[in-house]
Design an enzyme around this catalytic site. Structure first.
Site, PDB file in Angstrom:
ATOM      1  CE  LYS A   1     -30.035 -19.814  40.023  1.00 17.44           C
ATOM      2  NZ  LYS A   1     -30.336 -20.485  38.679  1.00 17.44           N
TER       3      LYS A   1
ATOM      4  CD  GLU B   1     -33.605 -28.065  52.798  1.00 12.26           C
ATOM      5  OE1 GLU B   1     -34.004 -28.907  52.577  1.00 12.26           O
ATOM      6  OE2 GLU B   1     -33.696 -26.787  51.976  1.00 12.26           O
TER       7      GLU B   1
ATOM      8  N   GLY C   1     -28.472 -26.152  39.418  1.00 14.21           N
ATOM      9  CA  GLY C   1     -27.719 -26.354  40.605  1.00 14.21           C
ATOM     10  C   GLY C   1     -26.605 -27.572  40.269  1.00 14.21           C
ATOM     11  NE  ARG C   2     -29.743 -32.237  37.092  1.00  8.04           N
ATOM     12  CZ  ARG C   2     -30.902 -31.355  37.514  1.00  8.04           C
ATOM     13  NH1 ARG C   2     -31.127 -30.848  38.379  1.00  8.04           N
ATOM     14  NH2 ARG C   2     -31.564 -31.778  36.270  1.00  8.04           N
TER      15      ARG C   2
ATOM     16  CD  GLU D   1     -31.488 -32.526  41.657  1.00 13.10           C
ATOM     17  OE1 GLU D   1     -31.951 -32.704  42.696  1.00 13.10           O
ATOM     18  OE2 GLU D   1     -30.944 -31.451  41.130  1.00 13.10           O
TER      19      GLU D   1
ATOM     20  CG  HIS E   1     -10.998 -55.329  51.306  1.00 15.56           C
ATOM     21  ND1 HIS E   1     -10.588 -56.658  51.983  1.00 15.56           N
ATOM     22  CD2 HIS E   1     -10.246 -54.730  50.808  1.00 15.56           C
ATOM     23  CE1 HIS E   1      -9.207 -56.730  51.225  1.00 15.56           C
ATOM     24  NE2 HIS E   1      -8.872 -55.458  50.844  1.00 15.56           N
TER      25      HIS E   1
ATOM     26  CE  LYS F   1     -37.677 -27.789  47.377  1.00 13.47           C
ATOM     27  NZ  LYS F   1     -36.744 -27.140  46.667  1.00 13.47           N
TER      28      LYS F   1
END
Length: 776
Positions: free
Chosen positions: A439, A445, A501-502, A587, A618, A738
């Protein structure tokens, strides 16, 4: 507004303020004066912050002022200046009216308070009418003489109970209410409630006190006008009447086995289901009764869920810590609808971005868009982090069946260089397009990876910086940074601060999805989202799929102590769905304070995890079946396979149904022994069962269905957050690490030994890494 509620009783004065976990109290009694009450309130509420006060007064009140001295307290209450004494605005109402206000659910309700006297209030369509029915003649006295504390002490419990039933029946016959609530301190003395009555809770007095200061949409407040409005309060969660009822209910049924529930109700598996917009939910294998579900719905009502749903869809700024609207629902609103934020209709802007995305996608997919050397684009790499990566990755994997198989799609998020190196290793730069999603275009990152990708591209295309504009597009709102990077701002696709964001996979963040499956399928995805949005917005709670899922999660998290939820899709294309839900759920609701900043005293967001079936069977299903932890499970399956292959799909679905059956009913010791199992192995082969699960079914995994599933969980998360009273739309918990990383980076890279000021462990780790790094 922060409110202090004061409930004046015959034996105690109780107080509670907005954001506080539990009330405080001090003794009252026959000599307590108004001045002494105020002094006591100031003492016990010291340190609490409040802007206004509500007082429940044990006597008649007219226009907000006492008109008679309370019969069981001292003198000096009439004519006392409460606002001046308390130093803030005060609303004073009859104590029964205040408790009635907290108990009201709509229609015509009669409230009777069985306390020192007999309080009484009638509420009709939200209009509160305090009454003094206790003073009406009855036998050789009054109603209050017989059913108040005097009658209980004078005539004994048995006679008092008979009198209560008689008085209630007389008043009900005279007033014809639709709802009767018995409250007050002595209601617990009744061994059974009179017909047609429900028990109130003294905590409702606080709820009513908070409601006095709430504004309705037309600006009227409290008892002035509440018609048609679901009145909600700010009682702490654990003080809400439904919560207390759920605690008592849990004590009664916590050991009730699903085997018993199904044996006692032959239709349970058909009855406890719900279906909407093509999604079928079987929630019958949950450890709930009809009473459980009714209490959970009541908790939702007391928590203001319906009101909060409406607030979100209106565009109210319900993300309180960032003062933002929460409008991911606008991203899929049909063209022509209207949602206004800060005086501006945002829906046309949403569709303008969607149209631009569609135009660009069509050009790339058709080959009209050429790279710097004139070759068509065959590879797309999405660069993002968090919601800018997890949503696009999940959507691409889920909809791969519908994607253009002539194109390659990859996703880079990790700042670990391996992620980018592996993503680009076998690609031709001349045929590769990067979608950089940030944004602000400053995310550490994302921009680190984008800059390295830029260098890779230029190295492969002869270093001509003009190539960047043909091989990079941006999903961002920072035109200056995008331009400085070398991207043509005409190829910058924006979104808004009311999109978290999510919750952004259906915004411009989904550009890589649209490139993969095409604009038509992307719009089908949006339509699926919207169908579930409308279902959530309009359906009654008892048939509302997201509400049911959310309330069941609260039930297991807060009353059974479950710490995780397993999401188990029996569809290989949904292999990234659990990872996507991890961010969406954790979050959002991984919070330790309420909306007003008070520490919570109950568990909030559980851990979500899972893997596609049948692989999980399994590996970790052993723990779910026979371990010591309760793990509620969501099984997701489809009636038709996208890749039909012999008997595979029948076998897959057989495993879904078998697992939910095994989890619910288990295999008791007697059955194991009857099978001839050696005694020494019997305990090892016992399955206790009683492990809860939901089964979610749809016809097939289509773009539309995926939208419905994601919105189902989005709104389930919202439901949970409303109950827990947390801000589900901020994420301050990601910030500290961060910030510290930005401090540590130069300490790792400095040529000279830096002066370190961390703790001894962090200092030692930095020195150890620097030593290793410098010996390469």
């Amino acid at each position: 507004m922060r409110v202090l509620v004061v409930d004046v009783g015959g034996t105690h004065v109780k107080v509670l303020a907005t954001g506080q976990k539990a009330p405080r109290e001090f003794p009252s009694g026959p000599t307590l004066t108004a001045a002494q009450m105020v002094a006591g309130v100031k003492t016990v509420a010291a340190g609490w912050k409040y802007d206004a006060v509500s007082i429940g007064y044990p006597g008649p009140v007219l226009h907000g002022r006492p008109v008679a001295e309370p019969p069981h307290l001292g003198l000096g209450w009439v004519g006392f200046d409460y606002p001046t004494a308390l130093g803030c605005p005060v609303k004073l109402v009859n104590d029964a009216a205040m408790q009635a206000l907290g108990s009201y659910r709509g229609g015509k309700m009669l409230f009777l308070g069985l306390g020192t006297g007999l309080g009484s209030t009638l509420i009709v369509d939200g209009i509160v009418e305090p009454m003094e029915l206790g003073h009406l003649p009855y036998r050789d006295g009054t109603f209050e003489v017989y059913v108040g504390l005097h009658g209980l002490q004078e005539h004994g419990l048995t006679e008092w109970r008979r009198d209560v039933e008689d008085v209630v029946s007389r008043l009900v016959a005279a007033l014809q209410p639709e709802d009767v609530v018995l409250g007050g301190g002595n209601v617990h003395q009744l061994d059974k409630l009179p017909p047609g009555c429900r028990a109130g809770d003294n905590a409702n007095a606080f709820l009513g006190g908070f409601r006095l200061w709430e504004e309705s949409r037309d600006g009227q407040t409290g008892s002035e006008q509440m018609k048609g409005r679901p009145m909600t309060g700010t009682l702490p969660l654990t003080a809400r009447p439904a919560w207390k009822s759920l605690e008592a209910h849990h004590e009664k049924i916590r050991d009730l086995h699903l085997r018993t529930l199904f044996a006692d109700d032959a239709k349970r598996g058909e009855r406890l289901t719900a279906e909407a917009v093509g999604i079928y939910l079987d929630y019958s294998k949950n450890r709930v009764t009809d009473d459980t579900l009714a209490l959970l719905r009541r908790l939702a009502e007391e928590s203001g869920l319906r009101e909060r749903i409406d607030a979100m869809f209106r565009g109210d700024k319900i993300n309180v810590t960032e003062n933002r609207a929460v409008l991911h629902v606008a991203l899929r609103a049909p063209r022509g609808t209207s949602i206004v934020v800060d005086g501006k209709d945002v829906v046309p802007e949403v569709h303008a971005v969607l149209d631009a995305m569609a135009d660009f996608s069509n050009r790339v997919r058709s080959g009209a868009w050429k790279g710097h050397t004139g070759k068509r684009i065959r590879n797309v790499i999405n660069i993002g982090i968090g919601g800018s990566d997890l949503g696009p990755v999940m959507a691409y994997e889920a909809l791969r069946h519908y994607s253009d198989r002539a194109m390659t799609f990859r996703f880079v998020s990790n700042v670990d260089g391996t992620d980018l190196v592996e993503a680009t290793r076998d690609l031709n730069p001349a045929e590769t397009l990067f979608v950089a999603s940030s944004k602000t275009f400053t995310t550490l990152e994302t921009m680190t990876n984008a800059e390295s990708a830029r260098q890779w591209l230029l190295a492969g295309l002869g270093g001509d910086v003009k190539a960047v504009a043909k091989h990079f597009v941006a999903v961002s709102t920072n035109a200056q940074k995008v331009s400085e990077f070398g991207i043509d701002t005409a190829n910058m696709f924006g979104f808004w601060d009311w999109v978290g964001g999510r919750y952004s996979m259906d915004s411009a963040i989904g550009l890589s999805t649209m490139l993969a499956v095409g604009p038509e399928n992307f719009r089908a995805l949006l339509d699926g989202f919207h169908q579930m949005d409308e279902h959530f917005r309009t359906a009654p709670f008892e048939r509302n799929l997201p509400v049911l899922l959310g309330l069941l999660t609260v039930w297991y998290t807060d009353f059974f102590g479950a710490e995780t939820v397993a999401v188990l899709p029996y569809e290989q294309y949904l292999k990234r769905f659990p990872a996507y839900l991890q961010q969406l759920t954790m979050e959002s609701n991984g919070k330790h304070v309420t909306l007003d900043g008070a520490d919570v005293s109950y568990p909030t967001g559980p851990i979500y995890w899972g893997e596609p079936g049948t692989n999980g069977q399994h590996s970790f299903y052993q723990l779910i079946h026979q371990g010591t932890r309760l793990i509620p499970c969501d099984f997701i399956a489809f009636g038709h396979a996208l890749s039909p292959l012999g008997r595979h799909h029948d076998m897959l679905l057989a495993n879904v149904f078998a697992q939910t059956e095994a989890l619910a009913f288990g295999k008791p010791r007697a059955q194991v022994k009857a099978e001839g199992t050696p005694d020494g192995l019997v305990p090892h082969r016992v399955f206790q069962g009683n492990r809860p699960s939901n089964t979610i079914l749809a016809e097939r995994l289509t773009p539309e269905t995926l939208g419905k599933l994601v919105a189902l969980y989005e709104h389930s998360v919202f439901t949970q957050g409303v109950i827990w009273n947390v801000d589900s739309f901020d994420q301050w918990g990601v910030e500290l690490g961060k910030v510290l990383a930005q401090r540590i980076i130069p300490e790792l890279e400095n040529q000279t030994e830096p002066t370190l000021g961390h703790d001894s462990s962090t200092n030692n780790l930095i020195r150890r890494y620097r030593k290793s790094r410098n010996t390469r």
